[in-house]
Design an enzyme around this catalytic site. Structure first.
Site, PDB file in Angstrom:
ATOM      1  N   HIS A  53       0.857  -1.185   0.000  1.00 39.73           N
ATOM      2  CA  HIS A  53       0.000   0.000   0.000  1.00 39.73           C
ATOM      3  C   HIS A  53       0.896   1.240   0.000  1.00 39.73           C
ATOM      4  O   HIS A  53       2.041   1.194   0.487  1.00 39.73           O
ATOM      5  CB  HIS A  53      -0.877   0.031   1.248  1.00 39.73           C
ATOM      6  CG  HIS A  53      -1.941  -1.014   1.268  1.00 39.73           C
ATOM      7  ND1 HIS A  53      -3.121  -0.838   1.951  1.00 39.73           N
ATOM      8  CD2 HIS A  53      -2.024  -2.240   0.686  1.00 39.73           C
ATOM      9  CE1 HIS A  53      -3.873  -1.903   1.800  1.00 39.73           C
ATOM     10  NE2 HIS A  53      -3.225  -2.780   1.039  1.00 39.73           N
ATOM     11  N   GLU A  55       0.913   3.851   1.801  1.00 40.32           N
ATOM     12  CA  GLU A  55       1.357   4.276   3.140  1.00 40.32           C
ATOM     13  C   GLU A  55       2.555   3.463   3.622  1.00 40.32           C
ATOM     14  O   GLU A  55       3.516   4.021   4.158  1.00 40.32           O
ATOM     15  CB  GLU A  55       0.221   4.112   4.174  1.00 40.32           C
ATOM     16  CG  GLU A  55      -1.017   4.896   3.867  1.00 40.32           C
ATOM     17  CD  GLU A  55      -2.074   4.119   3.100  1.00 40.32           C
ATOM     18  OE1 GLU A  55      -3.266   4.345   3.353  1.00 40.32           O
ATOM     19  OE2 GLU A  55      -1.723   3.288   2.233  1.00 40.32           O
ATOM     20  N   CYS A  83      -6.364   1.875   5.549  1.00 47.33           N
ATOM     21  CA  CYS A  83      -7.010   0.659   6.064  1.00 47.33           C
ATOM     22  C   CYS A  83      -6.426   0.348   7.446  1.00 47.33           C
ATOM     23  O   CYS A  83      -5.541   1.060   7.938  1.00 47.33           O
ATOM     24  CB  CYS A  83      -6.744  -0.499   5.104  1.00 47.33           C
ATOM     25  SG  CYS A  83      -5.008  -1.016   5.052  1.00 47.33           S
ATOM     26  N   CYS A  86      -2.570  -0.151   7.431  1.00 48.45           N
ATOM     27  CA  CYS A  86      -1.823   1.097   7.277  1.00 48.45           C
ATOM     28  C   CYS A  86      -1.986   2.015   8.486  1.00 48.45           C
ATOM     29  O   CYS A  86      -1.029   2.684   8.880  1.00 48.45           O
ATOM     30  CB  CYS A  86      -2.239   1.787   5.989  1.00 48.45           C
ATOM     31  SG  CYS A  86      -1.762   0.820   4.530  1.00 48.45           S
TER      32      CYS A  86
END
Length: 153
Positions: A53, A55, A83, A86
């Site tokens: 991801h 992040e 999410c 993260c």
């Protein structure tokens, strides 16, 4: 232009890179002392890795640059609400503040579905500011998913 908008525009540039590669268009930048120290976008499809991801990648890059896992004086600008994975990484990295473009009503963990950053008794709290360039952040996501649906018809 406001500082928050300037950095979110940089995160949007990263989201556009993800879009061009067929990734969900999420982009992130990490800022320390008013300077971008890390940029990233989603790479789950390209790398075939659930953890890629924007992040997580941005946190890894910032940690490498600073030679530290604690990013206590850093702020993250992210186009889509993080999410739970993260959000947990933001807490673990000790990110000071996260600026979110738009919320995620399906998997968001910073206020939509749940709020890991503010509602629990973790050893670190991450400040949150929501709605930075919200329309632009929503637009790129809606365009991506519309194109994805149309390509599957």
């Amino acid at each position: 232009m406001l500082k928050d908008e300037r950095y979110m525009k940089e995160a949007l540039k990263q989201a556009k890179k993800a879009y061009e590669k067929g990734e969900v268009p999420v982009g992130a930048v990490i800022v320390k002392n008013n300077k971008i120290i890390a940029r990233a976008y989603n790479e789950k499809e390209v790398k075939l890795d659930t953890t890629k991801h924007a992040e997580i990648i941005a946190i890894q890059k910032a940690s490498k640059k600073l030679k530290a896992w604690r990013l206590t004086d850093c702020e993250m600008y992210i186009t889509l609400e993080p999410c739970s994975m993260c959000a947990g990484a933001l807490i673990q990295a000790r990110i000071k503040k996260v600026y979110i473009g738009t919320m995620d009503s399906k998997t968001g963990a910073c206020g939509s579905v749940l709020n890991l950053l503010e509602n629990y008794e973790f050893n670190h709290k991450v400040e949150v500011k929501i709605g930075i360039l919200q329309q632009e952040c929503e637009k790129i996501l809606k365009s991506f998913f519309k194109n994805l649906r149309n390509s599957k018809k």
